[in-house]
Structure formats: C-alpha cells, structure tokens
Design a protein around this motif. Sequence first.
Motif, PDB file in Angstrom:
ATOM      1  N   ALA A 199      38.693  36.924  46.499  1.00 51.20           N
ATOM      2  CA  ALA A 199      38.622  37.479  47.854  1.00 51.20           C
ATOM      3  C   ALA A 199      37.636  38.655  47.877  1.00 51.20           C
ATOM      4  O   ALA A 199      36.805  38.761  48.785  1.00 51.20           O
ATOM      5  CB  ALA A 199      39.999  37.920  48.323  1.00 51.20           C
ATOM      6  N   LYS A 200      37.731  39.506  46.888  1.00 47.41           N
ATOM      7  CA  LYS A 200      36.822  40.659  46.790  1.00 47.41           C
ATOM      8  C   LYS A 200      35.372  40.193  46.674  1.00 47.41           C
ATOM      9  O   LYS A 200      34.488  40.712  47.354  1.00 47.41           O
ATOM     10  CB  LYS A 200      37.210  41.505  45.573  1.00 47.41           C
ATOM     11  CG  LYS A 200      36.341  42.713  45.368  1.00 47.41           C
ATOM     12  CD  LYS A 200      36.765  43.474  44.130  1.00 47.41           C
ATOM     13  CE  LYS A 200      35.784  44.596  43.854  1.00 47.41           C
ATOM     14  NZ  LYS A 200      35.969  45.204  42.535  1.00 47.41           N
ATOM     15  N   ASP A 208      43.675  34.529  44.431  1.00 48.95           N
ATOM     16  CA  ASP A 208      43.025  35.391  43.440  1.00 48.95           C
ATOM     17  C   ASP A 208      42.321  36.551  44.161  1.00 48.95           C
ATOM     18  O   ASP A 208      41.345  36.341  44.879  1.00 48.95           O
ATOM     19  CB  ASP A 208      42.017  34.544  42.656  1.00 48.95           C
ATOM     20  CG  ASP A 208      41.335  35.287  41.524  1.00 48.95           C
ATOM     21  OD1 ASP A 208      41.173  36.522  41.604  1.00 48.95           O
ATOM     22  OD2 ASP A 208      40.927  34.612  40.563  1.00 48.95           O
ATOM     23  N   ASP A 209      42.830  37.764  43.955  1.00 48.01           N
ATOM     24  CA  ASP A 209      42.239  38.942  44.612  1.00 48.01           C
ATOM     25  C   ASP A 209      40.772  39.142  44.244  1.00 48.01           C
ATOM     26  O   ASP A 209      39.983  39.608  45.072  1.00 48.01           O
ATOM     27  CB  ASP A 209      43.027  40.211  44.270  1.00 48.01           C
ATOM     28  CG  ASP A 209      44.345  40.297  45.009  1.00 48.01           C
ATOM     29  OD1 ASP A 209      44.518  39.584  46.020  1.00 48.01           O
ATOM     30  OD2 ASP A 209      45.212  41.081  44.569  1.00 48.01           O
ATOM     31  N   GLU A 210      40.408  38.779  43.039  1.00 51.40           N
ATOM     32  CA  GLU A 210      39.006  38.930  42.620  1.00 51.40           C
ATOM     33  C   GLU A 210      38.093  37.994  43.413  1.00 51.40           C
ATOM     34  O   GLU A 210      36.985  38.367  43.767  1.00 51.40           O
ATOM     35  CB  GLU A 210      38.847  38.700  41.116  1.00 51.40           C
ATOM     36  CG  GLU A 210      39.336  39.866  40.276  1.00 51.40           C
ATOM     37  CD  GLU A 210      38.618  41.176  40.606  1.00 51.40           C
ATOM     38  OE1 GLU A 210      37.374  41.205  40.670  1.00 51.40           O
ATOM     39  OE2 GLU A 210      39.329  42.190  40.795  1.00 51.40           O
TER      40      GLU A 210
END
Length: 82
Positions: A17-18, A13-15
């Motif tokens: 990681a961000k 999930d890129d969110e």
Amino acid sequence: MPHFNIISWPISDDEKAKKLLEEITVATQKILGCPIDKISISLQEVSPSRWSDAGVIGTDPNFLTKSRAYISKDAEHDANKK
C-alpha cells in the motif's frame, strides 16, 4: 493541486500500500510537474462483501468468472425470446 482517491479491496501488505501511494505521487510529480508536497492521495479499502462487479458480490466463490459477463442473464434471456 491534484488529489487522487483510490478505492480498492483491502491491501493486506502495508508495504505494498505504501509503495502504491509513493509511486503514484512520484509519477504525478514527474508527469504534471506539481510540487510534491501539493499531491495528496486517499486510499479507501472496501470489503469484498461490499463490492460488486457486473452485479456479482466480491465474496461469491465464482466472482472472477461471473463478474466478467458482458450481458446480464435477464438481457440474455430477453434476447433469446426474440
């Protein structure tokens, strides 16, 4: 100024990681008082097939239990021979 290198299994999930990168940046600024623009972080994602804990490859179906061993099978065998 600080640089952090985080090594992790892939984060799907890129969110997430961000959020991880943002939270570490904020905590570093808060705790160390560094200028926020001087804090850098790299995130390296390693495939489970290239990761090992206690000699057990991350793709092993029993990774979670096998990788928590406190003593190697060879060392256990040697100890039992005494």
